[in-house]
Enzyme design. Structure first.
Site, mmCIF file in Angstrom:
data_model
loop_
_atom_site.group_PDB
_atom_site.id
_atom_site.type_symbol
_atom_site.label_atom_id
_atom_site.label_comp_id
_atom_site.label_asym_id
_atom_site.label_seq_id
_atom_site.Cartn_x
_atom_site.Cartn_y
_atom_site.Cartn_z
ATOM 1 N N ASP A 2 0.898 -1.095 0.036
ATOM 2 C CA ASP A 2 -0.062 -0.076 -0.081
ATOM 3 C C ASP A 2 0.908 1.176 -0.083
ATOM 4 O OD1 ASP A 2 -2.896 0.772 0.424
ATOM 5 O OD2 ASP A 2 -1.770 2.140 1.871
ATOM 6 N N TYR A 34 -2.259 11.441 0.198
ATOM 7 C CA TYR A 34 -2.855 11.123 -1.152
ATOM 8 C C TYR A 34 -2.953 12.452 -2.015
ATOM 9 C CZ TYR A 34 -4.735 6.503 0.206
ATOM 10 O OH TYR A 34 -4.674 5.033 0.441
ATOM 11 N N HIS A 58 -4.982 -7.318 1.297
ATOM 12 C CA HIS A 58 -4.147 -6.316 1.354
ATOM 13 C C HIS A 58 -3.459 -6.271 2.420
ATOM 14 C CE1 HIS A 58 -3.406 -2.266 -0.222
ATOM 15 N NE2 HIS A 58 -3.686 -1.691 0.951
#
Length: 403
Positions: free
Chosen positions: A181, A314, A376
């Site tokens: 990630d 982000y 994940h």
């Protein structure tokens, strides 16, 4: 100037616990419909209602805090060029074996240092014929018990600088990295900026620049003709489904992180729903207990920087150095080829699972393993599988010789 490293204990003030209980008691839940618990619409009403009630009346943070404090926690400060001096929290578990490999474990979003807890006993011990590791797992800036950044533009380059300087302060001039990630993005930035210091990096998630007829024509041909294994085809379908149906949060956090940040900061229910949906959807039927979920969420809620701060990376990734591109896969130079050796572990219920050939555009792949289970949060869901892969990769003589 050498920075001091100090032991650290998590100690959430009682006033913060009282405020949390008060807010949970005032929670207003959405009205019911016949699809309130349909996962296609997001977090389910029944799950959130149950978790809110347990968080308010049954969850014992002090017990969780005591367990977390059994880990070797520390803090130090790092001076980030063009920004500020930041206090970093990190877990540092050394192996009893003096010739162990220093390994920086980098968490993602919506994770934290808690992702490493099950790996620690597996990586810091070993048999005679396999490597062991000194594991360093920081809370990235704006996460967990690390400091909030105060200036705009704290992107991947700055995160990489913080992690690298932490390793140097610990006396690790050469070290390995591991990440999935966001941890993949940060460790890739470290490989780009500090290649002489990183012996190799292991990834359980990766992105690449999309294949192009001008730069990677064979990958385009492979895609058009469907020359992939069954596992790779399933991975591409899983990736497509994520982009079409599950990636709305990423667009929001990449374009307007402050807006959902208000909700996450003020409302524990909003934070719970925002993160819980990912814990549920991104795992391979992992049997989350309510205590595990609320431990995960509480680290965000009680974080020093506040949960809203974790969203900003982000935005900074997609606006780095003046570049405005909401497609994280299009980023450079993190996704360009570099010479640091790579190891790859694929888990079928991850959110993006790309073909093996695409990974070779990032650098020399020296280890690869495709698993039949896992999602994940591999370090937390399937720690034995991930630890086995990391040890297998770093058992290679050519990799160990780089120390």
């Amino acid at each position: 100037m050498a920075q001091s490293i100090s032991p650290y204990q998590i100690a959430v003030p009682e006033s913060s616990l009282d405020l949390l209980r008060q807010k949970l008691a005032l929670t207003t839940l959405p009205g019911e419909t016949d699809f309130s618990n349909d996962s296609n619409y997001g977090a389910g009403l029944a799950d959130i209602k149950r978790l809110v009630n347990f968080w308010k009346d049954g969850f014992d943070w002090r017990k969780v805090e005591a367990e977390l404090n059994k880990l070797p926690h520390y803090t130090t400060t790092v001076d980030i060029e063009g920004h500020e001096e930041l206090r970093l929290h990190f877990v540092h578990q050394r192996s009893d074996k003096p010739n162990s490999i220093p390994l920086l474990f980098c968490h993602g979003w919506p994770g934290s240092f808690i992702e490493v807890v099950k790996l620690l006993p597996l990586l810091t011990t070993s048999s005679d014929d396999e490597p062991s590791f000194h594991v360093v797992a920081p809370s990235l800036p704006n996460f967990g018990f690390s400091q909030r950044t105060s200036k705009r533009g704290f992107g991947l380059r700055q995160h990489a600088e913080a992690c690298h300087k932490l390793m140097l302060q610990l006396g690790y001039e050469k070290y390995a990295t591991q990440g999935g990630d966001l941890g993949f993005m940060v460790t890739r930035a470290m490989s780009t900026q500090y290649p002489a210091h990183i012996i190799a990096t292991h990834m359980n998630f990766f992105l690449t620049i999309s294949p192009s007829p001008t730069t990677t024509p064979m990958l385009v041909l492979q895609y058009l003709l469907g020359w992939f294994s069954a596992s790779e085809k399933n991975g591409l379908e899983r990736s497509r489904d994520y982009r079409v149906n599950r990636a709305g949060y990423s667009t929001i956090q990449s374009t307007a992180p402050h807006t959902p940040g208000f909700a996450l900061r003020d409302s524990p229910m909003a934070l719970l729903a925002w993160v819980y949906e990912k814990l549920r959807d991104w795992t391979d039927s992992y049997p989350w207990t309510d205590e595990e979920v609320l431990t995960w969420i509480s680290i965000y809620y009680f974080s020093e920087a506040g949960p809203e701060s974790s969203l900003r990376i982000y935005y900074e990734m997609t606006h780095e150095e003046g570049k405005i591109d909401c497609d994280i896969q299009a980023m450079n130079p993190v996704l360009r080829w570099n010479a640091v050796p790579l190891g790859l572990s694929f888990f079928p219920r991850d959110v993006i699972i790309l073909p093996s050939s695409w990974a070779k555009t990032l650098g020399p792949v020296v280890f690869e393993k495709r698993h039949d289970e896992g999602g994940h949060f591999a370090a937390y869901e399937r720690p034995e599988l991930l630890a086995r892969d990391v040890k297998a990769m770093f058992s290679q003589k050519d990799i160990r010789a780089r120390l």
